[in-house]
Scaffold this motif. Sequence first.
Motif, PDB file in Angstrom:
ATOM      1  N   ALA A 174     -33.841 -41.081  -0.395  1.00  0.00           N
ATOM      2  CA  ALA A 174     -32.987 -40.072  -1.037  1.00  0.00           C
ATOM      3  C   ALA A 174     -31.638 -39.990  -0.342  1.00  0.00           C
ATOM      4  O   ALA A 174     -30.584 -39.928  -1.003  1.00  0.00           O
ATOM      5  N   ARG A 179     -29.003 -38.263  -2.550  1.00  0.00           N
ATOM      6  CA  ARG A 179     -29.771 -37.206  -3.201  1.00  0.00           C
ATOM      7  C   ARG A 179     -30.477 -36.352  -2.146  1.00  0.00           C
ATOM      8  O   ARG A 179     -30.555 -36.722  -0.981  1.00  0.00           O
ATOM      9  N   ASP A 183     -34.959 -32.015  -4.471  1.00  0.00           N
ATOM     10  CA  ASP A 183     -34.558 -31.916  -5.876  1.00  0.00           C
ATOM     11  C   ASP A 183     -35.116 -33.048  -6.740  1.00  0.00           C
ATOM     12  O   ASP A 183     -35.156 -32.920  -7.969  1.00  0.00           O
ATOM     13  N   CYS A 184     -35.522 -34.153  -6.120  1.00  0.00           N
ATOM     14  CA  CYS A 184     -35.899 -35.316  -6.937  1.00  0.00           C
ATOM     15  C   CYS A 184     -37.333 -35.788  -6.737  1.00  0.00           C
ATOM     16  O   CYS A 184     -37.778 -36.724  -7.420  1.00  0.00           O
ATOM     17  N   SER A 199     -34.079 -40.536 -12.040  1.00  0.00           N
ATOM     18  CA  SER A 199     -33.505 -40.040 -10.784  1.00  0.00           C
ATOM     19  C   SER A 199     -34.572 -39.545  -9.807  1.00  0.00           C
ATOM     20  O   SER A 199     -34.259 -39.158  -8.687  1.00  0.00           O
ATOM     21  N   THR A 200     -35.848 -39.564 -10.231  1.00  0.00           N
ATOM     22  CA  THR A 200     -36.909 -39.012  -9.394  1.00  0.00           C
ATOM     23  C   THR A 200     -37.479 -40.063  -8.436  1.00  0.00           C
ATOM     24  O   THR A 200     -37.321 -41.272  -8.631  1.00  0.00           O
TER      25      THR A 200
END
Length: 266
Positions: A174, A179, A183-184, A199-200
């Motif tokens: 991340a 990122r 959040d992901c 985006s995960t």
Amino acid sequence: MHRIAIAGASGRMGRMLIEGVRGADDCQLAGALDIAASPAIEADAGAFLGVNTGVPIVADLRGGLKNAQVLIDFTRPEGTLAHLAACRELGVQAVIGTTGFSDAQKGEIAEFAKDIAIVLAPNFSVGVNVTFKLLEMAAKALSTGYDIEIIEAHHRHKVDAPSGTALKMGEVIADALGRDLKDCAVYAREGITGERDPSTIGFSAIRGGDIVGDHTVLFAGIGERIEITHKSASRATYVQGSLRAVRFLADKKAGLFDMSDVLGLK
């Protein structure tokens, strides 16, 4: 000589650490700690090896730490925090392999590190920490067009999931992608989940048998897959990494470090 105390001395990892310390020419067993309810209390720390070390396993933190320069702790979060409080009081450094800390507990560790030197890592295997570096490089190169999944497997006795190592892998990836893992990350899938959000970062945890620790990061693109895998066959790798961390701390007064610092990977 590095004078070392071991927390959780009668557990699987504790015993391997004791054996590793005894086998290192520059290390000396100086203390052995366990919970008061352990049947090993007051027994010699080397009894399981059939040797007399002269170091009894005790529940009294100050008594177990009084002759030590550094504590190696692979126990549980609450116990580790209590151990660190005693370490700060006595000026003892710490190598922490405990996993499952909350963000608040990590903040407490950072406060302790203002007064004593601490190496905190979710995995002390040298190979795993080199893998972290490889994942950073791969994530930057495969930043678009690839779905990222982290699969980990551990023995049936492990109490936290995903593993601290898997979470660290997610954090490394991340960060490389700009990122925030909070959040992901996706930790569970069940039922009608809809299409995968590109985006995960997904996590899967397997628990069974005596698996020491397997971790695979899958970068799945169109027409190809890249898999970066590390498998531990023995906890001995964690012991050797822990002793490298002990040596790294020899000239440190205070601060919070990780295995990237120990191995010079930053």
